[in-house]
Design an enzyme around this catalytic site. Structure first.
Site, PDB file in Angstrom:
ATOM      1  CD1 TRP A 140      -2.644   1.640   0.480  1.00 31.31           C
ATOM      2  CD2 TRP A 140      -2.115   1.757   2.650  1.00 31.31           C
ATOM      3  NE1 TRP A 140      -3.412   2.637   1.048  1.00 31.31           N
ATOM      4  CE2 TRP A 140      -3.108   2.726   2.382  1.00 31.31           C
ATOM      5  CE3 TRP A 140      -1.626   1.632   3.957  1.00 31.31           C
ATOM      6  CZ2 TRP A 140      -3.615   3.572   3.364  1.00 31.31           C
ATOM      7  CZ3 TRP A 140      -2.125   2.464   4.930  1.00 31.31           C
ATOM      8  CH2 TRP A 140      -3.114   3.427   4.635  1.00 31.31           C
ATOM      9  CG  ASP A 222      -2.407  -2.221   7.496  1.00 32.11           C
ATOM     10  OD1 ASP A 222      -3.473  -2.102   8.131  1.00 32.11           O
ATOM     11  OD2 ASP A 222      -2.107  -1.480   6.540  1.00 32.11           O
ATOM     12  CE  LYS A 260     -10.949  -0.526   1.854  1.00 35.14           C
ATOM     13  NZ  LYS A 260     -10.104   0.379   2.663  1.00 35.14           N
TER      14      LYS A 260
END
Length: 416
Positions: A140, A222, A260
């Site tokens: 990311w 993460d 999410k």
């Protein structure tokens, strides 16, 4: 007019690719435009989807009309929320040593997953002073920015094998084995790796944990997609829980996001968990105290509304069951769109192999398209994805998947 000199020493910073791409998409007036850039869930009609469980929770909260709903929380955040977030991440159900396990975890509320990553990087930079942080290549993009701003040198380990479009486990292990130093941080995606959609299998996770323990590396997880990737909260937390349960003498941390899996993108709801080793639980409160010191100087405390929604859902058996169903709806649609795109490319006999689209996991697919092919998709077909070839599968639908496949087929055949 005489120019007044500035004391600033600034240079232009490249714009964030994802948000720039999203802006270009919204400015595009083409009727068949398709956004495969930003990582947000969309329905088959291409619309946002406030989760039904979240909408029920919001309705109940509105009816309760709590006078405290806009008040400050504590610096460490909403404590009942933090317990829920911790238990969701680490899964203590039925474990004999539950209290001892919980005593290892120092938790604070953050401004979503990005804030958890940032706070963790800042805390480690101040108090552990790692020589390096190891990021997957690719990762990311914001990981690089976060650790740059924390002042920790960044290195990368191989993750994606372009020729086979697969996870480069051997490259990762070899690099960390030979080049990582004791005390280095290794950033790991808990599931649904962004951007590749490729995750280690369980045997590989076990080997990664063994390597971190043996070389005394510091794992930084993460976790942005728990429950969203597979539909199973337990499956998507497997790696985190394995490290926590099976390596009790190894410290680690987890950045947790609810963007999410509850669709709370704009509510910025997250948590950061620092896990001590089992012989150092006495420092847990001191860790929280030092995290609060950083929080107080930066944003004072986490946002309230999102964590209140999480609490409302997780404190009701009915709403929790509804949420589990919502996770199945989202993950199932993503999987069906992967299969639909793959089937269309096979039907078109598009050059190359495309099995990786269905073998990858979660919101994103590393398609294997080149930057020139990506630009051609945008310019000729108004299909938007990152120049790396990363596509957000959520942007596909039954209405546009054939069009997207035709576009990909054309650029693969005609754009080198």
């Amino acid at each position: 007019m005489e120019k007044v000199p500035t004391r600033l020493n600034v240079a232009p910073v490249p714009p964030d690719e994802i948000f720039a791409l999203n802006g270009a998409f919204f400015a595009d007036t083409h009727p068949q435009k398709v956004s495969l850039g930003v990582g947000v869930y969309r329905t088959d009609d291409g619309k946002p989807w406030p989760l039904p469980a979240v909408e029920k929770a919001e309705k109940q909260l509105a009816e309760e009309n709590d006078l405290m709903r806009h008040e400050y929380t504590a610096i460490e955040g909403d404590v009942p929320f933090l317990k829920i977030a911790r238990d969701l991440m680490f899964g203590f159900e039925g474990k004999a040593s539950e209290e001892a396990a919980k005593a290892r975890i120092a938790s604070v509320q953050t401004v979503a997953g990005t804030g958890a990553n940032h706070l963790g990087a800042l805390f480690l930079a101040h108090h552990m002073k790692p020589r390096n942080v190891w990021l997957s290549n690719p990762s990311w993009a914001n990981h690089m920015t976060i650790w740059e701003l924390a002042g920790v040198p960044r290195k990368t380990y191989p993750y994606y094998h372009a020729a086979t479009r697969s996870f480069d486990f051997d490259g990762m292990m070899s690099t960390l084995e030979n080049d990582a130093e004791e005390g280095d941080v290794v950033l790991l995606h808990a599931c649904a790796h962004n951007p590749t959609g490729l995750d280690p299998n369980k045997e590989q996770w076990i080997a990664i944990a063994d390597l971190c323990e043996r070389k005394k590396l510091f794992p930084f997880f993460d976790s942005a997609y728990q429950g969203f990737a597979s539909g199973s909260l337990e499956e998507d937390a497997w790696a985190v829980r394995y490290f926590f349960d099976n390596k009790p003498d190894m410290e680690m941390c987890v950045a947790q996001s609810f963007s999410k899996n509850m669709g709370l993108y704009g509510q910025r709801t997250g948590a950061f968990h620092y896990i001590t080793n089992r012989s150092a639980t006495s420092i847990r409160d001191v860790v929280v105290n030092n995290l609060c010191h950083l929080i107080r100087g930066e944003f004072s405390m986490g946002p309230r509304i999102g964590c209140t929604i999480v609490k409302k859902i997780m404190s009701s058996e009915e709403l929790t069951a509804d949420w589990h169903n919502d996770l199945q709806v989202m993950s199932s649609r993503i999987k069906s769109m992967r299969e639909a795109l793959y089937n269309e490319l096979v039907r078109l006999k598009t050059p190359g192999t495309w099995e990786h689209i269905v073998e990858q996991n979660g919101m994103f697919s590393y398609t294997g398209l080149t930057p020139k092919q990506v630009y051609a998709l945008k310019d000729k077909y108004h299909v938007y994805l990152l120049k790396s070839g990363r596509a957000s599968i959520s942007g596909l639908s039954q209405k546009n998947v054939a069009y997207v496949a035709l576009a990909i087929d054309d650029v693969v055949r005609n754009v080198l």
